[in-house]
Design a protein around this motif. Structure first.
Motif, PDB file in Angstrom:
ATOM      1  N   GLY A 156       0.547  -0.920   0.289  1.00 57.99           N
ATOM      2  CA  GLY A 156       0.069   0.005   0.264  1.00 57.99           C
ATOM      3  C   GLY A 156       1.000   1.042  -0.290  1.00 57.99           C
ATOM      4  N   TRP A 157      -0.009   2.300  -0.065  1.00 58.82           N
ATOM      5  CA  TRP A 157       1.009   3.853  -0.721  1.00 58.82           C
ATOM      6  C   TRP A 157       0.030   4.723  -0.121  1.00 58.82           C
ATOM      7  CZ3 TRP A 157       0.539   0.810  -5.325  1.00 58.82           C
ATOM      8  CH2 TRP A 157       1.348  -0.066  -5.964  1.00 58.82           C
ATOM      9  N   ALA A 158       0.750   6.044   0.420  1.00 65.17           N
ATOM     10  CA  ALA A 158       0.576   6.286   1.077  1.00 65.17           C
ATOM     11  C   ALA A 158       0.783   8.153   1.555  1.00 65.17           C
ATOM     12  CB  ALA A 158      -0.151   6.337   2.550  1.00 65.17           C
ATOM     13  N   VAL A 159       0.797   9.386   0.966  1.00 64.27           N
ATOM     14  CA  VAL A 159       1.136  10.310   1.033  1.00 64.27           C
ATOM     15  C   VAL A 159       1.209  10.869   2.365  1.00 64.27           C
ATOM     16  CG1 VAL A 159       0.738  13.100  -0.436  1.00 64.27           C
ATOM     17  CG2 VAL A 159       0.178  10.770  -1.951  1.00 64.27           C
ATOM     18  N   HIS A 160       2.074  11.250   2.874  1.00 61.25           N
ATOM     19  CA  HIS A 160       1.565  11.583   3.928  1.00 61.25           C
ATOM     20  C   HIS A 160       2.157  13.164   4.840  1.00 61.25           C
ATOM     21  CE1 HIS A 160       4.226  12.300   7.724  1.00 61.25           C
ATOM     22  NE2 HIS A 160       3.658  11.855   9.089  1.00 61.25           N
ATOM     23  N   TRP A 161       1.462  14.185   5.070  1.00 60.30           N
ATOM     24  CA  TRP A 161       1.864  15.371   5.109  1.00 60.30           C
ATOM     25  C   TRP A 161       2.588  16.226   6.704  1.00 60.30           C
ATOM     26  CZ3 TRP A 161      -1.957  19.536   5.281  1.00 60.30           C
ATOM     27  CH2 TRP A 161      -1.508  21.106   4.847  1.00 60.30           C
ATOM     28  N   SER A 162       2.724  16.918   7.270  1.00 54.45           N
ATOM     29  CA  SER A 162       3.658  17.385   8.644  1.00 54.45           C
ATOM     30  C   SER A 162       2.002  18.194   8.136  1.00 54.45           C
ATOM     31  CB  SER A 162       4.937  17.275   8.329  1.00 54.45           C
ATOM     32  OG  SER A 162       5.002  16.339   8.391  1.00 54.45           O
ATOM     33  N   PHE A 163       0.897  19.253   8.298  1.00 53.07           N
ATOM     34  CA  PHE A 163       0.324  19.583   8.808  1.00 53.07           C
ATOM     35  C   PHE A 163       0.432  20.488   9.653  1.00 53.07           C
ATOM     36  CE2 PHE A 163      -2.132  16.962  10.665  1.00 53.07           C
ATOM     37  CZ  PHE A 163      -3.200  17.461  12.840  1.00 53.07           C
ATOM     38  N   SER A 164       0.675  20.388  10.704  1.00 54.98           N
ATOM     39  CA  SER A 164       0.785  21.097  11.573  1.00 54.98           C
ATOM     40  C   SER A 164       2.224  21.965  11.714  1.00 54.98           C
ATOM     41  CB  SER A 164       1.320  20.411  13.111  1.00 54.98           C
ATOM     42  OG  SER A 164      -0.643  20.068  13.385  1.00 54.98           O
ATOM     43  N   HIS A 165       3.218  21.982  11.251  1.00 51.03           N
ATOM     44  CA  HIS A 165       4.435  22.780  10.976  1.00 51.03           C
ATOM     45  C   HIS A 165       5.699  22.718  10.075  1.00 51.03           C
ATOM     46  CE1 HIS A 165       5.281  18.133  11.915  1.00 51.03           C
ATOM     47  NE2 HIS A 165       6.652  18.501  11.819  1.00 51.03           N
ATOM     48  N   GLY A 166       4.635  21.925   8.929  1.00 52.29           N
ATOM     49  CA  GLY A 166       5.414  22.124   7.244  1.00 52.29           C
ATOM     50  C   GLY A 166       6.060  20.568   8.154  1.00 52.29           C
ATOM     51  N   GLY A 167       7.486  20.856   6.850  1.00 53.20           N
ATOM     52  CA  GLY A 167       8.428  19.826   7.001  1.00 53.20           C
ATOM     53  C   GLY A 167       7.824  18.986   5.498  1.00 53.20           C
ATOM     54  N   PRO A 168       8.437  18.105   5.110  1.00 54.06           N
ATOM     55  CA  PRO A 168       9.120  17.702   3.360  1.00 54.06           C
ATOM     56  C   PRO A 168       7.508  16.593   3.059  1.00 54.06           C
ATOM     57  CG  PRO A 168      10.441  16.206   4.671  1.00 54.06           C
ATOM     58  CD  PRO A 168       9.604  17.933   4.965  1.00 54.06           C
ATOM     59  N   THR A 169       7.325  16.432   2.191  1.00 50.42           N
ATOM     60  CA  THR A 169       5.484  15.600   2.290  1.00 50.42           C
ATOM     61  C   THR A 169       6.210  14.775   1.438  1.00 50.42           C
ATOM     62  OG1 THR A 169       4.639  17.388   1.557  1.00 50.42           O
ATOM     63  CG2 THR A 169       2.748  15.562   1.201  1.00 50.42           C
ATOM     64  N   GLU A 170       5.746  13.176   1.976  1.00 51.14           N
ATOM     65  CA  GLU A 170       6.429  12.191   1.356  1.00 51.14           C
ATOM     66  C   GLU A 170       5.520  10.893   1.996  1.00 51.14           C
ATOM     67  OE1 GLU A 170       9.914  11.967   5.211  1.00 51.14           O
ATOM     68  OE2 GLU A 170       7.808  11.331   5.529  1.00 51.14           O
ATOM     69  N   LEU A 171       6.047  10.248   0.686  1.00 49.28           N
ATOM     70  CA  LEU A 171       5.418   8.881   0.408  1.00 49.28           C
ATOM     71  C   LEU A 171       5.486   7.822   1.212  1.00 49.28           C
ATOM     72  CD1 LEU A 171       3.196   6.888  -1.809  1.00 49.28           C
ATOM     73  CD2 LEU A 171       5.760   6.899  -3.230  1.00 49.28           C
ATOM     74  N   TRP A 172       4.786   6.955   1.563  1.00 45.43           N
ATOM     75  CA  TRP A 172       4.754   6.274   2.899  1.00 45.43           C
ATOM     76  C   TRP A 172       4.515   5.031   1.639  1.00 45.43           C
ATOM     77  CZ3 TRP A 172       4.376   7.177   8.551  1.00 45.43           C
ATOM     78  CH2 TRP A 172       4.461   7.958   9.147  1.00 45.43           C
ATOM     79  N   THR A 173       5.663   3.380   1.670  1.00 45.68           N
ATOM     80  CA  THR A 173       4.769   1.981   1.268  1.00 45.68           C
ATOM     81  C   THR A 173       4.941   1.345   1.862  1.00 45.68           C
ATOM     82  OG1 THR A 173       6.481   2.857  -0.643  1.00 45.68           O
ATOM     83  CG2 THR A 173       5.766   0.529  -0.722  1.00 45.68           C
ATOM     84  N   PHE A 174       3.671   0.648   2.976  1.00 38.76           N
ATOM     85  CA  PHE A 174       3.099  -0.062   3.662  1.00 38.76           C
ATOM     86  C   PHE A 174       3.578  -2.011   3.906  1.00 38.76           C
ATOM     87  CE2 PHE A 174       0.270   2.678   3.185  1.00 38.76           C
ATOM     88  CZ  PHE A 174      -0.941   1.780   3.075  1.00 38.76           C
TER      89      PHE A 174
END
Length: 329
Positions: free
Chosen positions: A261-279
């Motif tokens: 599975g894949w998920a687009v991970h976003w740090s909405f509270s403090h910014g930072g990189p947007t990542e693609l997580w594989t699980f």
């Protein structure tokens, strides 16, 4: 005219053949994803917000929704190739979420106050009305999945009767704004009941960011919370994947063939990189994290689409088999 790098809404056919994109205005561009060529540009009733754009699986028609604008609002259907208006239903006002319906070969329209309507594809007439906001539809089991305030209802496509009620597990680590490090805004984690001494408005509700349905799994990403996995057979809870503190998953996809599975991970509270997580689909074990975007902001990745082993977003295509980036034309 929306370009690949300024779009705010993007949808495509399941085979990643035809895509639609638009920005804050009413023009919708249809294009051939693989060739990078434009098919048509249509002036629609679209207004930005919610999920107000959907395309049929065969790529022949699309619908757009409007909250309130000078073109009349409601929901309207258009031909992809010519841009010709097929129908316009102003009674379907303040649409929030639109989907193609593979069960009826029609459309699904969720309104701000009016539940979800199953619409005839060619005339827009309501065939069935159900409470809740549509998440997805399954043509094999002939079921609709509808988001309610604290659960997901699984209903029959024939009469809208509820067959299952999917509830989030009581496994969420509850967070109060005071529990976050300095610099975090007042964001909360999801809980099914308030902890002792806290008011009910101190915690979030079960808000779904995105979902993905396979023959074996129902994946649900929760606003300000984890990614949950349920069995698609009886909807029992299987596992959850926790995001980083102050983050959640914007988009999720799955490949049962690859057990990934894949998920687009976003740090909405403090910014930072947007990542693609594989699980792992079987266990929820995190396998890999890949940076998609270094800078703050996630407008583009909030409109990302997983389909046909690709992650499509803006001017980028990522081959999920190799993680190779291919620029869109």
């Amino acid at each position: 005219m929306p370009s690949a790098d300024d779009h705010r809404e993007f949808v495509c056919t399941p085979d990643a053949r035809i895509g639609l994109r638009t920005a804050f205005h009413t023009d919708v561009e249809a294009f051939d994803i693989r060739a990078g060529t434009r098919i048509s540009v249509t002036k629609t009733i679209f207004s930005w917000g919610g999920r107000r754009l959907a395309i049929s699986d065969d790529g022949r028609h699309f619908i757009a929704g409007g909250w309130e604008n000078k073109l009349g609002g409601g929901v309207a259907c258009y031909e992809v190739d010519s841009g010709r208006l097929v129908w316009h239903e102003r009674r379907l006002s303040r649409s929030q979420r639109l989907r193609y319906d593979p069960v009826s070969d029609g459309w699904l329209a969720s309104l701000d106050r009016g539940g979800t309507h199953v619409l005839n594809r060619l005339d827009g007439q309501t065939l069935l009305r159900m409470p809740g906001a549509i998440l997805t539809a399954d043509a094999t089991s002939r079921r609709y999945f509808l988001e309610r305030k604290r659960w997901i209802d699984v209903v029959s496509a024939s009469d809208g009767a509820r067959q299952f009620r999917v509830r989030p597990p009581r496994l969420f680590e509850w967070r109060h704004p005071s529990d976050f490090p300095p610099g975090f805004p007042s964001a909360t984690r999801v809980s099914t009941s308030p902890p002792p001494g806290r008011d009910s408005h101190d915690y979030g509700y079960f808000g779904v960011k995105h979902e993905s349905l396979t023959a074996q799994h129902l994946l649900v990403s929760v606003a300000c919370g984890p990614l949950l996995c349920f069995s698609a057979a009886d909807f029992t809870f299987l596992w959850q994947l926790e995001p980083d503190l102050g983050a959640h998953f914007l988009r999720i996809g799955a490949s049962p063939r690859m057990d990934i599975g894949w998920a687009v991970h976003w740090s909405f509270s403090h910014g930072g990189p947007t990542e693609l997580w594989t699980f792992s689909l079987d266990s929820g074990t995190l396998l890999n994290r890949t940076v998609l975007r270094e800078e703050k902001g996630a407008f583009h990745w909030d409109d990302a689409v997983f389909c046909a082993d690709w992650l499509l977003c803006g001017d980028v295509r990522i081959d999920l088999r190799t993680m190779e980036r291919v620029a869109q034309k």
